[in-house]
Design a protein around this motif. Structure first.
Motif, PDB file in Angstrom:
ATOM      1  N   PHE A 247       1.505  -1.178  -0.310  1.00  0.00           N
ATOM      2  CA  PHE A 247      -0.012  -0.152   0.246  1.00  0.00           C
ATOM      3  C   PHE A 247       0.961   1.019  -0.228  1.00  0.00           C
ATOM      4  CE2 PHE A 247      -2.524  -2.727   1.913  1.00  0.00           C
ATOM      5  CZ  PHE A 247      -3.766  -3.187   1.606  1.00  0.00           C
TER       6      PHE A 247
ATOM      7  N   VAL B 239      -9.366  -5.898   1.739  1.00  0.00           N
ATOM      8  CA  VAL B 239      -8.348  -4.628   0.860  1.00  0.00           C
ATOM      9  C   VAL B 239      -9.149  -3.285   1.116  1.00  0.00           C
ATOM     10  CG1 VAL B 239      -7.610  -3.702  -0.302  1.00  0.00           C
ATOM     11  CG2 VAL B 239      -7.036  -6.274  -1.075  1.00  0.00           C
ATOM     12  N   ARG B 240     -10.532  -3.220   1.167  1.00  0.00           N
ATOM     13  CA  ARG B 240     -11.059  -1.861   1.275  1.00  0.00           C
ATOM     14  C   ARG B 240     -11.040  -1.663   2.851  1.00  0.00           C
ATOM     15  NH1 ARG B 240     -15.087  -3.519  -2.007  1.00  0.00           N
ATOM     16  NH2 ARG B 240     -16.290  -4.842   0.082  1.00  0.00           N
TER      17      ARG B 240
ATOM     18  N   LYS C  11      -5.826   5.106   5.686  1.00  0.00           N
ATOM     19  CA  LYS C  11      -5.480   6.303   5.026  1.00  0.00           C
ATOM     20  C   LYS C  11      -5.702   7.299   6.475  1.00  0.00           C
ATOM     21  CE  LYS C  11      -9.174  10.072   2.930  1.00  0.00           C
ATOM     22  NZ  LYS C  11     -10.666   9.499   3.291  1.00  0.00           N
TER      23      LYS C  11
ATOM     24  N   GLN D  86       0.012   3.923  -2.222  1.00  0.00           N
ATOM     25  CA  GLN D  86      -0.423   5.802  -1.777  1.00  0.00           C
ATOM     26  C   GLN D  86      -0.686   6.535  -1.582  1.00  0.00           C
ATOM     27  OE1 GLN D  86      -1.889   2.740  -1.839  1.00  0.00           O
ATOM     28  NE2 GLN D  86      -3.801   2.569  -1.878  1.00  0.00           N
ATOM     29  N   PHE D  87      -0.844   5.595   0.990  1.00  0.00           N
ATOM     30  CA  PHE D  87      -0.887   6.521   1.452  1.00  0.00           C
ATOM     31  C   PHE D  87       0.751   7.636   2.322  1.00  0.00           C
ATOM     32  CE2 PHE D  87      -3.799   3.128   1.115  1.00  0.00           C
ATOM     33  CZ  PHE D  87      -4.776   3.842   1.418  1.00  0.00           C
TER      34      PHE D  87
ATOM     35  N   CYS E  38      -7.936  -2.589   4.671  1.00  0.00           N
ATOM     36  CA  CYS E  38      -7.012  -2.050   4.890  1.00  0.00           C
ATOM     37  C   CYS E  38      -6.495  -0.035   4.252  1.00  0.00           C
ATOM     38  CB  CYS E  38      -5.943  -2.257   4.235  1.00  0.00           C
ATOM     39  SG  CYS E  38      -5.888  -4.591   5.145  1.00  0.00           S
ATOM     40  N   GLU E  39      -7.077  -0.163   3.244  1.00  0.00           N
ATOM     41  CA  GLU E  39      -7.097   1.146   2.963  1.00  0.00           C
ATOM     42  C   GLU E  39      -8.138   2.098   3.210  1.00  0.00           C
ATOM     43  OE1 GLU E  39      -6.533  -0.020  -1.690  1.00  0.00           O
ATOM     44  OE2 GLU E  39      -8.615   0.271  -0.905  1.00  0.00           O
ATOM     45  N   ARG E  40      -8.946   1.766   4.676  1.00  0.00           N
ATOM     46  CA  ARG E  40      -9.353   2.685   5.123  1.00  0.00           C
ATOM     47  C   ARG E  40      -9.294   2.799   6.378  1.00  0.00           C
ATOM     48  NH1 ARG E  40     -12.533   2.062   9.575  1.00  0.00           N
ATOM     49  NH2 ARG E  40     -12.799  -0.442   9.713  1.00  0.00           N
TER      50      ARG E  40
END
Length: 120
Positions: free
Chosen positions: A3, A100-101, A108, A5-6, A103-105
């Motif tokens: 990941f 995955v969603r 972020k 993008q963060f 994890c992204e949350r």
């Protein structure tokens, strides 16, 4: 799965502050550390399949040693892996979209907290 993008990787922060932040975001370090490195984990268990996944955030000390609240650590890229008993965790897998969603949350929210706090 990485990941990137963060933009968490490369951030430097005092170990004591990082412990507080990671606890707030429900990442657990437990025994995954030595004097130079540590890994914070978020565990996911998919009840329908019995699979276990880990969102991991590794860090390493650049000043001092892990466990010293005043040490400075550098954060590495968060990574998602699938656990295979008894062999360990594999990172080059196809992961469930809902995990995955999530994890992204979570990443972020973590990245937003890191932007607000003084890092070193």
């Amino acid at each position: 799965m990485k990941f990137e993008q963060f933009h968490i990787e490369g951030k430097e922060i005092r170990f004591g502050l990082l412990e507080t932040i990671m606890d707030h975001h429900h990442f657990i370090r437990e025994g995954a550390w030595d004097y130079e490195r540590a890994t914070y984990d978020m565990k996911y268990e998919k009840q329908s399949t019995g699979e276990t996944f880990y969102l991991r955030l590794p860090v390493y000390a650049i000043e001092g040693q892990i466990e010293d609240r005043h040490a400075v650590v550098k954060m590495l890229t968060p990574i998602l892996g699938k656990h295979y008993y008894p062999h360990g965790v594999e990172y080059d897998e196809v992961f469930p979209e809902e995990i995955v969603r999530d994890c992204e949350r979570r990443l972020k929210a973590l990245a937003e907290t890191l932007e607000v706090k003084p890092l070193a």
